[in-house]
Design an enzyme around this catalytic site. Structure first.
Site, PDB file in Angstrom:
ATOM      1  N   THR A 121       3.175 -46.872  -3.123  1.00 13.12           N
ATOM      2  CA  THR A 121       3.192 -48.068  -2.289  1.00 13.12           C
ATOM      3  C   THR A 121       3.873 -49.233  -2.996  1.00 13.12           C
ATOM      4  O   THR A 121       3.862 -49.301  -4.234  1.00 13.12           O
ATOM      5  CB  THR A 121       1.732 -48.446  -1.945  1.00 13.12           C
ATOM      6  OG1 THR A 121       1.708 -49.760  -1.385  1.00 13.12           O
ATOM      7  CG2 THR A 121       0.831 -48.465  -3.181  1.00 13.12           C
ATOM      8  N   ASP A 122       4.396 -50.161  -2.204  1.00 15.37           N
ATOM      9  CA  ASP A 122       4.983 -51.376  -2.791  1.00 15.37           C
ATOM     10  C   ASP A 122       3.915 -52.273  -3.429  1.00 15.37           C
ATOM     11  O   ASP A 122       4.245 -53.191  -4.190  1.00 15.37           O
ATOM     12  CB  ASP A 122       5.786 -52.159  -1.733  1.00 15.37           C
ATOM     13  CG  ASP A 122       4.984 -52.571  -0.512  1.00 15.37           C
ATOM     14  OD1 ASP A 122       3.776 -52.273  -0.440  1.00 15.37           O
ATOM     15  OD2 ASP A 122       5.579 -53.210   0.392  1.00 15.37           O
ATOM     16  N   GLU A 123       2.640 -52.024  -3.101  1.00 13.21           N
ATOM     17  CA  GLU A 123       1.575 -52.895  -3.623  1.00 13.21           C
ATOM     18  C   GLU A 123       1.428 -52.807  -5.135  1.00 13.21           C
ATOM     19  O   GLU A 123       0.779 -53.672  -5.742  1.00 13.21           O
ATOM     20  CB  GLU A 123       0.227 -52.544  -2.984  1.00 13.21           C
ATOM     21  CG  GLU A 123       0.200 -52.802  -1.510  1.00 13.21           C
ATOM     22  CD  GLU A 123      -1.205 -52.787  -0.951  1.00 13.21           C
ATOM     23  OE1 GLU A 123      -2.168 -52.955  -1.720  1.00 13.21           O
ATOM     24  OE2 GLU A 123      -1.332 -52.603   0.259  1.00 13.21           O
ATOM     25  N   TYR A 148      -7.519 -50.590  -4.939  1.00 15.66           N
ATOM     26  CA  TYR A 148      -6.586 -49.630  -4.325  1.00 15.66           C
ATOM     27  C   TYR A 148      -5.244 -49.634  -5.050  1.00 15.66           C
ATOM     28  O   TYR A 148      -4.774 -48.597  -5.541  1.00 15.66           O
ATOM     29  CB  TYR A 148      -6.391 -49.937  -2.831  1.00 15.66           C
ATOM     30  CG  TYR A 148      -5.160 -49.261  -2.249  1.00 15.66           C
ATOM     31  CD1 TYR A 148      -5.077 -47.878  -2.164  1.00 15.66           C
ATOM     32  CD2 TYR A 148      -4.055 -50.011  -1.820  1.00 15.66           C
ATOM     33  CE1 TYR A 148      -3.936 -47.248  -1.665  1.00 15.66           C
ATOM     34  CE2 TYR A 148      -2.914 -49.393  -1.320  1.00 15.66           C
ATOM     35  CZ  TYR A 148      -2.863 -48.013  -1.245  1.00 15.66           C
ATOM     36  OH  TYR A 148      -1.726 -47.399  -0.758  1.00 15.66           O
ATOM     37  N   LYS A 152      -3.305 -46.767  -7.408  1.00 16.89           N
ATOM     38  CA  LYS A 152      -1.982 -46.215  -7.059  1.00 16.89           C
ATOM     39  C   LYS A 152      -1.003 -46.457  -8.212  1.00 16.89           C
ATOM     40  O   LYS A 152      -0.198 -45.579  -8.555  1.00 16.89           O
ATOM     41  CB  LYS A 152      -1.453 -46.849  -5.769  1.00 16.89           C
ATOM     42  CG  LYS A 152      -2.173 -46.450  -4.505  1.00 16.89           C
ATOM     43  CD  LYS A 152      -2.103 -44.969  -4.187  1.00 16.89           C
ATOM     44  CE  LYS A 152      -0.721 -44.519  -3.784  1.00 16.89           C
ATOM     45  NZ  LYS A 152      -0.730 -43.093  -3.328  1.00 16.89           N
TER      46      LYS A 152
HETATM   47  P1  NAD Z   1      -4.764 -42.280   5.254  1.00 19.06           P
HETATM   48  O1  NAD Z   1      -5.960 -42.944   4.696  1.00 19.06           O
HETATM   49  O2  NAD Z   1      -4.463 -42.409   6.708  1.00 19.06           O
HETATM   50  O3  NAD Z   1      -4.806 -40.721   4.928  1.00 19.06           O
HETATM   51  C1  NAD Z   1      -5.202 -40.211   3.687  1.00 19.06           C
HETATM   52  C2  NAD Z   1      -5.454 -38.721   3.844  1.00 19.06           C
HETATM   53  O4  NAD Z   1      -5.810 -38.195   2.559  1.00 19.06           O
HETATM   54  C3  NAD Z   1      -6.603 -38.382   4.798  1.00 19.06           C
HETATM   55  O5  NAD Z   1      -6.230 -37.315   5.650  1.00 19.06           O
HETATM   56  C4  NAD Z   1      -7.733 -37.972   3.870  1.00 19.06           C
HETATM   57  O6  NAD Z   1      -8.631 -37.038   4.456  1.00 19.06           O
HETATM   58  C5  NAD Z   1      -6.956 -37.362   2.702  1.00 19.06           C
HETATM   59  N1  NAD Z   1      -7.709 -37.383   1.439  1.00 19.06           N
HETATM   60  C6  NAD Z   1      -8.355 -38.448   0.882  1.00 19.06           C
HETATM   61  N2  NAD Z   1      -8.943 -38.077  -0.270  1.00 19.06           N
HETATM   62  C7  NAD Z   1      -8.629 -36.761  -0.459  1.00 19.06           C
HETATM   63  C8  NAD Z   1      -8.923 -35.826  -1.487  1.00 19.06           C
HETATM   64  N3  NAD Z   1      -9.688 -36.159  -2.565  1.00 19.06           N
HETATM   65  N4  NAD Z   1      -8.458 -34.569  -1.368  1.00 19.06           N
HETATM   66  C9  NAD Z   1      -7.693 -34.221  -0.276  1.00 19.06           C
HETATM   67  N5  NAD Z   1      -7.398 -35.056   0.721  1.00 19.06           N
HETATM   68  C10 NAD Z   1      -7.853 -36.328   0.631  1.00 19.06           C
HETATM   69  O7  NAD Z   1      -3.549 -42.815   4.375  1.00 19.06           O
HETATM   70  P2  NAD Z   1      -2.048 -43.144   4.803  1.00 19.06           P
HETATM   71  O8  NAD Z   1      -1.985 -44.522   5.309  1.00 19.06           O
HETATM   72  O9  NAD Z   1      -1.537 -42.011   5.619  1.00 19.06           O
HETATM   73  O10 NAD Z   1      -1.359 -43.123   3.360  1.00 19.06           O
HETATM   74  C11 NAD Z   1      -0.856 -41.890   2.826  1.00 19.06           C
HETATM   75  C12 NAD Z   1      -0.195 -42.169   1.488  1.00 19.06           C
HETATM   76  O11 NAD Z   1       0.863 -43.117   1.664  1.00 19.06           O
HETATM   77  C13 NAD Z   1      -1.131 -42.785   0.439  1.00 19.06           C
HETATM   78  O12 NAD Z   1      -0.806 -42.234  -0.805  1.00 19.06           O
HETATM   79  C14 NAD Z   1      -0.798 -44.275   0.478  1.00 19.06           C
HETATM   80  O13 NAD Z   1      -1.050 -44.873  -0.765  1.00 19.06           O
HETATM   81  C15 NAD Z   1       0.680 -44.223   0.774  1.00 19.06           C
HETATM   82  N6  NAD Z   1       1.250 -45.391   1.465  1.00 19.06           N
HETATM   83  C16 NAD Z   1       0.700 -45.865   2.622  1.00 19.06           C
HETATM   84  C17 NAD Z   1       1.305 -46.931   3.295  1.00 19.06           C
HETATM   85  C18 NAD Z   1       0.743 -47.459   4.603  1.00 19.06           C
HETATM   86  O14 NAD Z   1       1.277 -48.416   5.145  1.00 19.06           O
HETATM   87  N7  NAD Z   1      -0.303 -46.861   5.177  1.00 19.06           N
HETATM   88  C19 NAD Z   1       2.455 -47.513   2.769  1.00 19.06           C
HETATM   89  C20 NAD Z   1       2.980 -47.023   1.556  1.00 19.06           C
HETATM   90  C21 NAD Z   1       2.382 -45.951   0.928  1.00 19.06           C
HETATM   91  O1  DAU Z   2       2.233 -52.191   1.559  1.00 23.89           O
HETATM   92  C1  DAU Z   2       1.822 -50.866   1.705  1.00 23.89           C
HETATM   93  C2  DAU Z   2       0.331 -50.827   1.973  1.00 23.89           C
HETATM   94  O2  DAU Z   2       0.153 -51.281   3.309  1.00 23.89           O
HETATM   95  C3  DAU Z   2      -0.264 -49.435   1.778  1.00 23.89           C
HETATM   96  O3  DAU Z   2      -0.170 -49.098   0.423  1.00 23.89           O
HETATM   97  C4  DAU Z   2      -1.725 -49.399   2.210  1.00 23.89           C
HETATM   98  O4  DAU Z   2      -2.214 -48.073   2.148  1.00 23.89           O
HETATM   99  C5  DAU Z   2      -1.815 -49.897   3.646  1.00 23.89           C
HETATM  100  O5  DAU Z   2      -3.180 -49.963   4.049  1.00 23.89           O
HETATM  101  C6  DAU Z   2      -1.183 -51.276   3.763  1.00 23.89           C
HETATM  102  O6  DAU Z   2      -1.943 -52.259   3.021  1.00 23.89           O
HETATM  103  P1  DAU Z   2      -2.278 -53.699   3.623  1.00 23.89           P
HETATM  104  O7  DAU Z   2      -3.473 -54.204   2.941  1.00 23.89           O
HETATM  105  O8  DAU Z   2      -1.060 -54.535   3.692  1.00 23.89           O
HETATM  106  O9  DAU Z   2      -2.592 -53.240   5.149  1.00 23.89           O
HETATM  107  P2  DAU Z   2      -3.734 -53.653   6.212  1.00 23.89           P
HETATM  108  O10 DAU Z   2      -3.384 -52.933   7.471  1.00 23.89           O
HETATM  109  O11 DAU Z   2      -5.086 -53.493   5.679  1.00 23.89           O
HETATM  110  O12 DAU Z   2      -3.463 -55.207   6.409  1.00 23.89           O
HETATM  111  C7  DAU Z   2      -2.168 -55.714   6.738  1.00 23.89           C
HETATM  112  C8  DAU Z   2      -2.253 -57.237   6.693  1.00 23.89           C
HETATM  113  O13 DAU Z   2      -3.075 -57.700   7.780  1.00 23.89           O
HETATM  114  C9  DAU Z   2      -2.897 -57.779   5.442  1.00 23.89           C
HETATM  115  O14 DAU Z   2      -2.251 -58.980   5.081  1.00 23.89           O
HETATM  116  C10 DAU Z   2      -4.352 -58.058   5.850  1.00 23.89           C
HETATM  117  C11 DAU Z   2      -4.218 -58.439   7.309  1.00 23.89           C
HETATM  118  N1  DAU Z   2      -5.343 -58.103   8.211  1.00 23.89           N
HETATM  119  C12 DAU Z   2      -5.847 -56.837   8.155  1.00 23.89           C
HETATM  120  C13 DAU Z   2      -6.854 -56.459   9.025  1.00 23.89           C
HETATM  121  C14 DAU Z   2      -7.448 -55.068   8.986  1.00 23.89           C
HETATM  122  C15 DAU Z   2      -5.777 -59.029   9.141  1.00 23.89           C
HETATM  123  O15 DAU Z   2      -5.297 -60.191   9.200  1.00 23.89           O
HETATM  124  N2  DAU Z   2      -6.764 -58.652  10.014  1.00 23.89           N
HETATM  125  C16 DAU Z   2      -7.314 -57.405   9.998  1.00 23.89           C
HETATM  126  O16 DAU Z   2      -8.201 -57.126  10.845  1.00 23.89           O
END
Ligand code: NAD
Ligand code: DAU
Length: 332
Positions: A121-123, A148, A152
């Site tokens: 992730t960019d975080e 988190y 990562k």
């Molecule tokens: P998500 O939470 O929707 O899905 C995570 C999945 O991993 C789930 O299916 C869960 O059951 C599985 N899991 C969790 N712990 C496990 C374990 N110990 N063994 C096997 N499976 C396990 O997450 P997401 O949003 O789909 O993110 C997927 C990946 O992408 C992560 O690595 C996250 O850091 C990365 N990522 C997410 C975003 C975003 O915007 N959501 C952006 C950049 C990177």
């Molecule tokens: O940047 C990549 C990341 O983006 C991934 O690594 C993470 O897995 C993914 O969850 C996401 O992280 P954020 O914390 O940015 O996403 P989230 O959807 O939780 O929140 C997005 C923005 O919105 C953040 O600034 C918090 C805000 N927010 C979130 C929720 C749930 C609100 O204002 N209201 C809300 O109810």
């Protein structure tokens, strides 16, 4: 045709990758997923059985992981605890999955000399000021803020060390915020859409000035396939689609697209340590590997995502009440 092990393939982005790879490649995909609260078998419904198999299990289970990694050509590692708000309430599972789980996969990839792509992730880079002209690049120093993002970041560093010390053939990608179908209702965009569908006002943390750099999950999947095919071992690639928007703008857009007044939302307690702005410079991926995002218009991608949640209440409804009960306890 290759055999891929996709960890976390029942989650939001992992399941998108499985669908995308079935449609765009000949690969066989084995999903390894623990089905935590964030995993859902329904996200993989309808996929051909001769192309996709499912294994229920934990990426930290060394014996299981060793067996599976030994039987594939490459691992695509999505599994993680992924939600910042959860990590602030209980960091423990983040250390288990993001660190111990990633370590377990790296050890298996090392033993079997199997290629591994690590999804990050960019975080890991921390945050930027709103007026900073710079964006994150592959050389930005790591500076994570939350349990988190720090786990990562730790997993990225493990991957780099296993490449250098043990010659593991790994690549890393760091992507910005994804949106699209099948995203858990705990996350910002689906939470607001499903609130409105239930007649509840959307919830904006603080003033909503925080900026996220949105990319459609399909574009994340196409970038990962590009890196698997053409990426150089040991390299990191940033994935982003130039989609910077502040949270208030996104909430107003959702409300307008759903036929509500743009100001019909509540300000709620801000997230502790809330990162201000993320922004990705994906020049390396574009120039070296020729990748381009398909979704250029956030508003139309958002409208399609809203329609998907309207049409798929049976997918998201089972998780909605527990998610909102969690947020209510936090005053969010
Ligand atoms: P998500 O939470 O929707 O899905 C995570 C999945 O991993 C789930 O299916 C869960 O059951 C599985 N899991 C969790 N712990 C496990 C374990 N110990 N063994 C096997 N499976 C396990 O997450 P997401 O949003 O789909 O993110 C997927 C990946 O992408 C992560 O690595 C996250 O850091 C990365 N990522 C997410 C975003 C975003 O915007 N959501 C952006 C950049 C990177
Ligand atoms: O940047 C990549 C990341 O983006 C991934 O690594 C993470 O897995 C993914 O969850 C996401 O992280 P954020 O914390 O940015 O996403 P989230 O959807 O939780 O929140 C997005 C923005 O919105 C953040 O600034 C918090 C805000 N927010 C979130 C929720 C749930 C609100 O204002 N209201 C809300 O109810």
């Amino acid at each position: 045709m290759a055999r891929l092990l996709v960890t976390g393939g029942a989650g939001f982005i992992g399941s998108n990758f499985v669908h995308y790879a079935v449609e765009h490649t000949d690969h066989h995909l084995t999903v390894l997923d623990k089905l935590t609260y964030a995993g859902n078998r329904e996200s993989l419904a309808g996929l051909p059985e001769d192309r996709v198999s499912f294994v229920l299990g934990d990426i930290a289970d060394a014996a299981l992981v060793d067996d599976l990694v030994g039987s594939v050509d490459a691992v695509v590692h999505y599994a993680a605890e992924s939600h910042n708000d959860n990590s602030l309430s209980d960091p423990h599972p983040f250390l288990h999955t993001n660190l111990v789980g990633s370590f377990t996969l790296l050890e298996a990839a090392r033993r079997h000399s199997v290629r591994l792509h690590h999804i990050s992730t960019d975080e890991v880079y921390g945050d930027l000021e709103l007026d900073d002209p710079a964006r994150f690049t592959e050389t930005t120093p790591y500076n994570p803020s939350s349990p988190y993002s720090s786990t990562k970041a730790g997993s990225d560093l493990l991957v780099r060390a296993w490449v250098r010390s043990f010659g593991v053939e790994a690549t890393i990608s760091n992507c910005s915020n994804n949106y699209g179908p099948y995203q858990h209702v705990e996350k910002f965009i689906p939470r607001q859409i499903t609130n409105i569908l239930r007649g509840v006002r959307p919830k904006l943390y603080g003033e909503g000035r925080n900026v996220r750099d949105w990319i459609h999950a399909d574009d994340h999947s196409s970038a990962v396939l590009t890196i698997l095919e053409k990426g150089r071992v040991g390299e990191t690639y940033l994935i982003g689609a130039d989609g910077e928007k502040d949270n208030k703008t996104v909430i107003e857009m959702i409300l307008t697209l759903m036929g509500q007044p743009a100001d019909a939302f509540d300000h709620v307690t801000d997230r502790a340590g809330h990162d201000l702005r993320y922004a990705i410079d994906s020049t390396k991926l574009r120039t070296e590997l020729g990748w381009r995002p398909h979704y250029q218009d956030f508003e139309s991608g958002l409208a399609a995502t809203i329609q998907w949640y309207r049409d798929n209440e049976s997918w998201w409804a089972p998780a909605k009440d527990a998610t909102e009960a969690f947020y209510a306890r936090l005053g969010q």
